[in-house]
Scaffold this motif. Structure first.
Motif, mmCIF file in Angstrom:
data_model
loop_
_atom_site.group_PDB
_atom_site.id
_atom_site.type_symbol
_atom_site.label_atom_id
_atom_site.label_comp_id
_atom_site.label_asym_id
_atom_site.label_seq_id
_atom_site.Cartn_x
_atom_site.Cartn_y
_atom_site.Cartn_z
ATOM 1 N N CYS A 1 37.019 25.777 49.247
ATOM 2 C CA CYS A 1 36.281 25.918 50.505
ATOM 3 C C CYS A 1 35.041 26.794 50.323
ATOM 4 O O CYS A 1 34.061 26.652 51.059
ATOM 5 C CB CYS A 1 37.169 26.509 51.597
ATOM 6 S SG CYS A 1 38.532 25.423 52.098
ATOM 7 N N SER A 2 35.081 27.690 49.336
ATOM 8 C CA SER A 2 33.961 28.605 49.117
ATOM 9 C C SER A 2 32.692 27.870 48.740
ATOM 10 O O SER A 2 31.597 28.328 49.045
ATOM 11 C CB SER A 2 34.299 29.603 48.002
ATOM 12 O OG SER A 2 35.433 30.364 48.335
ATOM 13 N N TRP A 3 32.829 26.744 48.052
ATOM 14 C CA TRP A 3 31.630 26.014 47.628
ATOM 15 C C TRP A 3 31.506 24.644 48.309
ATOM 16 O O TRP A 3 30.668 23.833 47.918
ATOM 17 C CB TRP A 3 31.602 25.838 46.108
ATOM 18 C CG TRP A 3 32.798 25.132 45.537
ATOM 19 C CD1 TRP A 3 33.063 23.792 45.566
ATOM 20 C CD2 TRP A 3 33.891 25.725 44.841
ATOM 21 N NE1 TRP A 3 34.250 23.519 44.943
ATOM 22 C CE2 TRP A 3 34.788 24.686 44.479
ATOM 23 C CE3 TRP A 3 34.203 27.044 44.485
ATOM 24 C CZ2 TRP A 3 35.965 24.913 43.784
ATOM 25 C CZ3 TRP A 3 35.391 27.267 43.794
ATOM 26 C CH2 TRP A 3 36.255 26.214 43.453
ATOM 27 N N CYS A 4 32.331 24.390 49.317
ATOM 28 C CA CYS A 4 32.250 23.106 50.016
ATOM 29 C C CYS A 4 30.915 23.004 50.748
ATOM 30 O O CYS A 4 30.567 23.875 51.549
ATOM 31 C CB CYS A 4 33.393 22.964 51.017
ATOM 32 S SG CYS A 4 33.272 21.468 52.034
ATOM 33 N N PRO A 5 30.149 21.942 50.540
ATOM 34 C CA PRO A 5 28.821 21.838 51.155
ATOM 35 C C PRO A 5 28.856 21.574 52.655
ATOM 36 O O PRO A 5 27.853 21.761 53.331
ATOM 37 C CB PRO A 5 28.175 20.664 50.412
ATOM 38 C CG PRO A 5 29.327 19.838 49.945
ATOM 39 C CD PRO A 5 30.419 20.815 49.624
#
Length: 544
Positions: free
Chosen positions: A506-510
């Motif tokens: 989720c930290s890098w989900c666009p």
């Protein structure tokens, strides 16, 4: 009808044209036949028909429908009242939670932009959606746009964007010219003395005025800017497989699309005609909702790609441009940035320096030795799996002929971690291996002419490069690839709910901004602040 029409088994009247501003904006590039067929709504193929899923909502359509309905609701002039009005309008619609979040956000921004516009030009009243005009008999110009007017002779059309407004570009200028011309011809015309075309960014309520002039200047602009591109669309006969295949109404019977029967290994049809790539499946396996929101609905994305993703992009760019020279990469190519013999492509000094260690290791395994012949660099390979009713999209990094006359499909991957120890580990870690092997297993031959063919996977790390190879004429290898693709596409093929899968990713989900679970990881912990990252011969027509 010529040979192309016969091959596609086209029926319908090709003389009736319905050309939209979007057609003129987008279609001069890419597949000509796709655009030529799209502007002929009565023409279709008797050999194949796309299966749409009418239950799938069109986010921007819902945004403008609700926004234009609630203009006169007095509650929208107060923030809480606006929120209540939006939620009431969305109630009862079957929307993915992430899509509903974006739509509510976009409606609020549309209303804000409308208030700014009316404060500038005076009160505007909504008239209709999607104006259509007939410059000549049997042919229509249309613009997907809401139309507004006021009592002072102003008519305004609005171009909507999922993200921020971008203003004047060459393609937007073509769209604008068609939109302004359509507005100038829309009856009644005698009271209209001013035409405006405005772009609204639904992400941030940004506004760009694309055209503001007289009906006469709008018509002149159409002839100068839009008409040449319009003629290219209507008269195109070239077939070029690519991104448009996923929407094309003849993709399943087009000769430029490979017939890859059984590629996905699914024994029944999905809910609709879909398109899929190996990257789609990798994203889906991380989170189905991310695939649905970002790659299916194309909602605005945050640039959350970390250094690893950017590094991989730069390495692939360098290798692709280097190999396009059709010569072997050499140690001289990867000297200091200031050395004139260094091949730096279009990279900046900082970009080149950040990947140089990887390039050094690639040079040791560059496949373009004496006698090698490059066939294509990053070729778009599109196919159709009739059993699943899915368009298959692929783009191997390179196809070449080795000195021993073996056809080779080659893929390059980068990693900051350890390189796999053997073929089995490489196959498991990099899904592109199974996907591209399955191309051959499903019937793709491309430029194959020799007696042998293989797939190569080059994996590059900061410390080494290793090439793994599979014989594409080994039935055991092909069965293994087909089984892997079948297993990993099964859920995607049948999915219609696109559930979220909270976790560290989720930290890098666009598209996490729109996700209902964007605050939580798989264990119920907040994800904020984390630094983890994923390693026809169709007749033309002249509009006078």
């Amino acid at each position: 009808m010529n040979a192309l029409n016969a091959q596609l088994q086209l029926v319908g009247n090709p003389q009736n044209l319905k050309v939209s501003a979007t057609d003129v904006q987008e279609r001069p590039a890419g597949c000509g036949v796709y655009g030529a067929l799209k502007v002929r709504p009565s023409v279709k193929s008797s050999a194949w028909a796309r299966r749409p899923d009418w239950s799938q909502p069109f986010a921007m359509g819902i945004v403008r429908e609700i926004a234009c309905q609630i203009h006169d609701d007095p509650r929208i002039h107060e923030w809480h009242g606006l929120q209540s009005t939006i939620q009431e309008s969305l109630a009862g619609r079957n929307l993915h939670p992430g899509l509903a979040t974006y739509i509510a956000h976009a409606i609020e921004n549309y209303i804000e932009a409308h208030d700014v516009i009316t404060a500038d030009v005076g009160d505007l009243h909504f008239r209709c959606f999607d104006p259509q005009v007939a410059p000549d008999y049997g042919n229509t110009l249309t613009t997907w746009s809401p139309v507004y007017e006021n009592g002072n002779g102003l008519r305004e059309l609005r171009k909507l964007r999922y993200g921020a407004a971008v203003g004047h570009t060459a393609s937007v200028e073509r769209w604008t010219a068609v939109a302004a011309h359509t507005a100038s011809l829309l009856r009644p015309t005698n009271e209209i003395n001013r035409i405006r075309v405005v772009e609204i960014g639904l992400l941030d309520a940004s506004i760009e005025v694309l055209f503001d002039g007289t009906p006469e200047s709008a018509r002149a602009g159409f002839n100068e800017i839009a008409l040449p591109s319009l003629l290219k669309v209507t008269q195109a006969t070239t077939v070029t497989p690519g991104y448009s295949c996923k929407d094309c109404k003849v993709a399943g019977c087009c000769s430029a699309v490979e017939q890859l029967e059984g590629f996905l290994g699914q024994n029944s049809l999905g809910n609709e005609t879909r398109s899929v790539s190996a990257r789609d499946i990798e994203v889906y396996e991380v989170c189905a909702a991310q695939w649905h929101l970002s790659l299916s609905h194309h909602l605005p994305k945050e640039n959350t790609a970390g250094p690893a993703s950017e590094r991989g992009r730069l390495i692939h760019h360098w290798i692709a441009t280097a190999h396009s020279r059709s010569i072997q990469c050499s140690p001289q190519d990867i000297g200091p940035f200031s050395d004139p013999q260094s091949f730096t492509s279009s990279l900046s000094e900082q970009e080149y320096s950040s990947i140089r260690d990887y390039l050094v290791n690639h040079v040791t395994n560059c496949p373009l030795t004496d006698g090698s012949k490059v066939i294509s660099i990053e070729p778009p390979v599109y196919g159709y799996d009739a059993a699943a009713d899915v368009i298959i999209a692929s783009s191997p990094d390179m196809i070449y002929i080795a000195p021993d006359n073996c056809l080779v499909i080659r893929e390059t991957k980068t990693t900051a971690s350890d390189i796999p120890l053997d073929n089995a580990e490489a196959f498991d870690r990099f899904f592109a291996s199974a996907w591209l092997l399955n191309l051959y297993a499903s019937g793709y031959r491309g430029p194959f002419e020799g007696d042998s063919a293989k797939f190569e996977l080059e994996i590059i790390s900061p410390t080494e490069s290793r090439v793994f190879s599979w014989d594409m004429q080994d039935d055991r290898v092909l069965r293994m690839a087909k089984a892997e693709v079948r297993m990993r596409t099964k859920s995607w093929h049948k999915d219609t709910t696109w559930a979220t899968t909270p976790g560290k990713h989720c930290s890098w989900c666009p598209v996490r901004r729109w996700c209902p679970d964007n605050e939580q990881d798989g264990e119920g912990n907040s994800t904020q602040g984390r630094g983890d990252e994923p390693t026809s011969g169709l007749p033309g027509y002249s509009f006078d």
